[in-house]
Design a protein around this motif. Sequence first.
Motif, PDB file in Angstrom:
ATOM      1  N   MET A  76       0.806  -1.214   0.000  1.00 54.77           N
ATOM      2  CA  MET A  76       0.000   0.000   0.000  1.00 54.77           C
ATOM      3  C   MET A  76       0.844   1.272   0.000  1.00 54.77           C
ATOM      4  O   MET A  76       0.318   2.347  -0.264  1.00 54.77           O
ATOM      5  CB  MET A  76      -0.906   0.041   1.249  1.00 54.77           C
ATOM      6  N   VAL A  77       2.124   1.160   0.310  1.00 59.13           N
ATOM      7  CA  VAL A  77       2.915   2.361   0.567  1.00 59.13           C
ATOM      8  C   VAL A  77       4.219   2.355  -0.210  1.00 59.13           C
ATOM      9  O   VAL A  77       4.712   1.320  -0.654  1.00 59.13           O
ATOM     10  CB  VAL A  77       3.231   2.505   2.078  1.00 59.13           C
ATOM     11  N   GLN A 100       0.020   5.048  -1.130  1.00 61.63           N
ATOM     12  CA  GLN A 100      -0.203   5.307  -2.553  1.00 61.63           C
ATOM     13  C   GLN A 100      -1.635   5.768  -2.786  1.00 61.63           C
ATOM     14  O   GLN A 100      -2.575   5.263  -2.180  1.00 61.63           O
ATOM     15  CB  GLN A 100       0.094   4.034  -3.354  1.00 61.63           C
ATOM     16  N   ASP A 101      -1.778   6.740  -3.718  1.00 57.42           N
ATOM     17  CA  ASP A 101      -3.088   7.289  -4.085  1.00 57.42           C
ATOM     18  C   ASP A 101      -3.779   7.964  -2.903  1.00 57.42           C
ATOM     19  O   ASP A 101      -5.009   8.027  -2.860  1.00 57.42           O
ATOM     20  CB  ASP A 101      -4.015   6.207  -4.656  1.00 57.42           C
ATOM     21  N   GLY A 102      -3.035   8.440  -1.946  1.00 52.75           N
ATOM     22  CA  GLY A 102      -3.659   9.072  -0.794  1.00 52.75           C
ATOM     23  C   GLY A 102      -2.776  10.125  -0.168  1.00 52.75           C
ATOM     24  O   GLY A 102      -1.646  10.357  -0.599  1.00 52.75           O
ATOM     25  N   ARG A 103      -3.301  10.762   0.865  1.00 52.44           N
ATOM     26  CA  ARG A 103      -2.567  11.821   1.547  1.00 52.44           C
ATOM     27  C   ARG A 103      -1.885  11.335   2.810  1.00 52.44           C
ATOM     28  O   ARG A 103      -1.066  12.032   3.393  1.00 52.44           O
ATOM     29  CB  ARG A 103      -3.536  12.969   1.892  1.00 52.44           C
ATOM     30  N   ALA A 216      -8.587   1.989  -1.046  1.00 52.37           N
ATOM     31  CA  ALA A 216      -9.483   1.492  -2.093  1.00 52.37           C
ATOM     32  C   ALA A 216     -10.582   2.502  -2.404  1.00 52.37           C
ATOM     33  O   ALA A 216     -10.952   2.697  -3.580  1.00 52.37           O
ATOM     34  CB  ALA A 216     -10.087   0.156  -1.665  1.00 52.37           C
ATOM     35  N   LEU A 217     -11.128   3.152  -1.393  1.00 56.27           N
ATOM     36  CA  LEU A 217     -12.157   4.161  -1.623  1.00 56.27           C
ATOM     37  C   LEU A 217     -11.613   5.340  -2.428  1.00 56.27           C
ATOM     38  O   LEU A 217     -12.291   5.848  -3.335  1.00 56.27           O
ATOM     39  CB  LEU A 217     -12.706   4.656  -0.283  1.00 56.27           C
ATOM     40  N   ARG A 218     -10.391   5.779  -2.106  1.00 53.84           N
ATOM     41  CA  ARG A 218      -9.809   6.890  -2.861  1.00 53.84           C
ATOM     42  C   ARG A 218      -9.595   6.497  -4.316  1.00 53.84           C
ATOM     43  O   ARG A 218      -9.874   7.284  -5.227  1.00 53.84           O
ATOM     44  CB  ARG A 218      -8.487   7.322  -2.219  1.00 53.84           C
ATOM     45  N   ARG A 219      -9.119   5.291  -4.547  1.00 49.09           N
ATOM     46  CA  ARG A 219      -8.916   4.848  -5.926  1.00 49.09           C
ATOM     47  C   ARG A 219     -10.243   4.763  -6.666  1.00 49.09           C
ATOM     48  O   ARG A 219     -10.324   5.119  -7.849  1.00 49.09           O
ATOM     49  CB  ARG A 219      -8.208   3.489  -5.934  1.00 49.09           C
ATOM     50  N   PHE A 220     -11.284   4.283  -5.976  1.00 49.69           N
ATOM     51  CA  PHE A 220     -12.597   4.202  -6.613  1.00 49.69           C
ATOM     52  C   PHE A 220     -13.082   5.592  -7.015  1.00 49.69           C
ATOM     53  O   PHE A 220     -13.572   5.787  -8.142  1.00 49.69           O
ATOM     54  CB  PHE A 220     -13.610   3.544  -5.668  1.00 49.69           C
ATOM     55  N   HIS A 221     -12.960   6.560  -6.134  1.00 48.93           N
ATOM     56  CA  HIS A 221     -13.434   7.909  -6.439  1.00 48.93           C
ATOM     57  C   HIS A 221     -12.603   8.545  -7.556  1.00 48.93           C
ATOM     58  O   HIS A 221     -13.153   9.266  -8.410  1.00 48.93           O
ATOM     59  CB  HIS A 221     -13.389   8.776  -5.180  1.00 48.93           C
ATOM     60  N   ILE A 222     -11.298   8.268  -7.568  1.00 52.34           N
ATOM     61  CA  ILE A 222     -10.455   8.803  -8.645  1.00 52.34           C
ATOM     62  C   ILE A 222     -10.863   8.205  -9.986  1.00 52.34           C
ATOM     63  O   ILE A 222     -11.038   8.916 -10.987  1.00 52.34           O
ATOM     64  CB  ILE A 222      -8.975   8.519  -8.352  1.00 52.34           C
TER      65      ILE A 222
END
Length: 242
Positions: A76-77, A100-103, A216-222
Amino acid sequence: MTFTSRPSDPASDLPPTTALEVFRPFLRDRAVANPHGPALPGAHPGPFTPTAYEVLHGGEMEQMAWSALLLHFGDMVEMRTLSQGGEMPFRQPGVAYDVQDGRHKGRVVGFWEEGADRPVFQLRTSSLEKPVTRRIIRTVQLLGGDFNPRPLHVPGFPSPRSAGWARDERLYRPERSAVFRKDAEGLYRVYTRLLTAAELAVVLESAAPTVRKYQALRRFHIERAIEQHRERVERMARPRRP
């Protein structure tokens, strides 16, 4: 956000500020050792500066922190060591990671008192969602130990100079199970108490499923936003019927 009851004025739990704390110089994150400068101290000058003994064992501590992060956060990182195995003496030994894909960013920083047979680690995080914050703090509380189990809320926002990572001197209260503050975006910074390598692994293992969920939620929204943008472009490109 609710953890446990705390005094109406969280700042009342903070110790009186000393002149040393007010005027303590801040070392830059990328400070490079000066061979002609002063030697590193034997006792801790502050929460962000290593001792000579910690520099000596920096590679060992970073390997332990790296192994724990790789086991539980690995896919994940993105990770990097901080002191390059002790080659940068003024940088604290530890491992930094970015989800990854996050803040969400974090650091596992090592401490090793001279004469101790093993190091301890502190997890420092920034830009955490509330459930991830709650999970980390709750796990540290359940581990017990000779620490105040009640997490301490530090009011106010982080200073601009610490926005890039989890450096926040007011959060360094190792006698507490955890210390946290909320930033202007509604996300959280958390410093845990000092943890053994085994305790660190337990905290990371407990937090990993929640971190994975929000990744996973951030990737889905992106992906959804990209798909909606493509659909709008396609609709605009279609010729209009007369």
